[in-house]
Design an enzyme around this catalytic site. Structure first.
Site, mmCIF file in Angstrom:
data_model
loop_
_atom_site.group_PDB
_atom_site.id
_atom_site.type_symbol
_atom_site.label_atom_id
_atom_site.label_comp_id
_atom_site.label_asym_id
_atom_site.label_seq_id
_atom_site.Cartn_x
_atom_site.Cartn_y
_atom_site.Cartn_z
ATOM 1 N N ASN A 7 0.850 -1.185 0.000
ATOM 2 C CA ASN A 7 0.000 0.000 0.000
ATOM 3 C C ASN A 7 0.891 1.242 0.000
ATOM 4 O O ASN A 7 1.710 1.427 0.906
ATOM 5 C CB ASN A 7 -0.905 -0.026 1.243
ATOM 6 N N ARG A 18 4.695 18.197 1.655
ATOM 7 C CA ARG A 18 5.599 19.253 1.195
ATOM 8 C C ARG A 18 5.090 19.948 -0.064
ATOM 9 O O ARG A 18 5.545 21.031 -0.423
ATOM 10 C CB ARG A 18 6.988 18.644 0.925
ATOM 11 N N HIS A 43 -5.542 3.464 -1.457
ATOM 12 C CA HIS A 43 -6.822 3.689 -0.779
ATOM 13 C C HIS A 43 -7.146 5.181 -0.864
ATOM 14 O O HIS A 43 -6.898 5.937 0.069
ATOM 15 C CB HIS A 43 -6.723 3.236 0.681
ATOM 16 N N ARG A 45 -9.230 8.510 -0.640
ATOM 17 C CA ARG A 45 -10.389 8.987 0.112
ATOM 18 C C ARG A 45 -10.951 10.231 -0.573
ATOM 19 O O ARG A 45 -10.257 10.886 -1.350
ATOM 20 C CB ARG A 45 -10.000 9.256 1.567
ATOM 21 N N HIS A 50 -4.198 11.872 0.836
ATOM 22 C CA HIS A 50 -2.936 11.182 0.526
ATOM 23 C C HIS A 50 -2.972 10.749 -0.952
ATOM 24 O O HIS A 50 -2.512 11.484 -1.805
ATOM 25 C CB HIS A 50 -2.648 10.030 1.485
ATOM 26 N N GLU A 70 -8.718 0.184 -2.925
ATOM 27 C CA GLU A 70 -9.650 -0.037 -1.829
ATOM 28 C C GLU A 70 -10.262 1.273 -1.370
ATOM 29 O O GLU A 70 -9.682 2.343 -1.527
ATOM 30 C CB GLU A 70 -8.950 -0.746 -0.662
ATOM 31 N N THR A 100 -7.805 6.130 9.547
ATOM 32 C CA THR A 100 -7.533 4.855 8.900
ATOM 33 C C THR A 100 -8.744 3.961 9.092
ATOM 34 O O THR A 100 -9.637 4.281 9.889
ATOM 35 C CB THR A 100 -6.263 4.199 9.473
ATOM 36 N N HIS A 190 -3.987 -4.723 7.748
ATOM 37 C CA HIS A 190 -4.098 -3.692 8.776
ATOM 38 C C HIS A 190 -3.204 -4.037 9.961
ATOM 39 O O HIS A 190 -3.463 -4.968 10.711
ATOM 40 C CB HIS A 190 -5.538 -3.464 9.262
ATOM 41 N N ASP A 191 -2.140 -3.256 10.092
ATOM 42 C CA ASP A 191 -1.165 -3.380 11.186
ATOM 43 C C ASP A 191 -0.344 -4.666 11.135
ATOM 44 O O ASP A 191 0.278 -5.039 12.132
ATOM 45 C CB ASP A 191 -1.845 -3.243 12.548
ATOM 46 N N GLY A 213 1.033 -1.437 4.306
ATOM 47 C CA GLY A 213 1.492 -0.102 3.959
ATOM 48 C C GLY A 213 2.259 0.583 5.064
ATOM 49 O O GLY A 213 3.477 0.750 4.995
ATOM 50 N N HIS A 214 1.556 0.963 6.134
ATOM 51 C CA HIS A 214 2.160 1.786 7.185
ATOM 52 C C HIS A 214 3.396 1.134 7.781
ATOM 53 O O HIS A 214 4.463 1.760 7.886
ATOM 54 C CB HIS A 214 1.129 2.072 8.278
#
Length: 237
Positions: A7, A18, A43, A45, A50, A70, A100, A190-191, A213-214
């Site tokens: 992701n 920036r 993803h 939104r 982002h 997604e 999130t 997720h996580d 991703g994160h």
């Protein structure tokens, strides 16, 4: 082998912080595939804080593995997915102002809505997946929507993993067994991280794909994308 889809939302977050186009989401995605990523996930939104909708159009031109979009299927999102025609669309019931994703679908309450949206995507040949909690009723409900796959929401697993990994994984094993019986493909996300991914993968029968991703981007700050992706692929093999 379970496929790794990266992701790239966090790359877009850094770019937008920036202004301008550094880092470039497209260039990073090309490199991620070169380093071994087997898919690219975004993803977008509605506020485009982002990933921008234009990113989806630009990525469609260059992604050579699997392209997964997604998001919450509001009309703007539906129109984008139908325009871009990715490999897979993952439906997530996140609120407009959510930082999130924080919950899976109530597949019983939203059955008719999901059936309608999923049918529209599948008519265009797009594989569908829906975000669900590891709850038997929600997985059984997912089957009735016509979705190809489910994506297990793994935040609770990640939170409990450090203190009791057997308790953390148990509902996911049970959910996977139900999904297998119902012939639903299984994704997860997720996580998930380098710390907890191997145990999860080895415990879940027929896990097809993880979207990360994160954690992956955070780990890459220390070790670099090429090294981190190689480590994920090793743990997923």
């Amino acid at each position: 082998m379970t496929k790794l889809s990266v992701n790239v939302n966090k790359i877009a977050t850094l770019r937008n912080a920036r202004g301008g186009d550094v880092p470039n989401v497209v260039n990073v995605s090309v490199d991620l595939e070169k380093f071994g990523a087997q898919g690219i996930t975004i993803h977008p939104r509605p506020d485009e804080r982002h990933i921008r909708y234009q990113d989806a159009r630009d990525l469609k031109k260059i992604v050579t593995t699997e392209f997964n979009i997604e998001g919450n299927p509001v009309q703007k999102f539906i129109d984008l997915v139908l325009e871009v025609n990715p490999t897979q669309v993952t439906l997530v019931p996140d609120a407009v102002d959510a930082i999130t994703s924080d919950a899976g679908w109530d597949t019983i309450k939203h059955k008719s809505f999901l059936q309608e949206v999923i049918k529209e995507f599948k008519n265009q040949g797009i594989r569908t997946s829906i975000f669900v909690d590891p709850v038997q009723e929600m997985i059984e409900g997912a089957k009735s929507t016509g979705t190809d796959r489910i994506e297990l929401y793994t935040e609770s697993y990640a939170k409990l993993y450090a203190t009791d990994k057997e308790a953390a994984i148990r509902p996911y094993i049970d959910s996977a067994l139900i999904a297998n019986e119902l012939e639903l493909g299984i994704n997860a996300g997720h996580d998930l991280s380098l710390e907890n991914i191997e145990y999860f993968k080895n415990s879940i029968p027929n896990l097809l794909e993880v979207s990360i991703g994160h954690a992956l981007v955070s780990e890459a700050l220390y070790y670099g994308f090429e090294t981190v992706i190689a480590e994920y692929l090793k743990k997923l093999s």
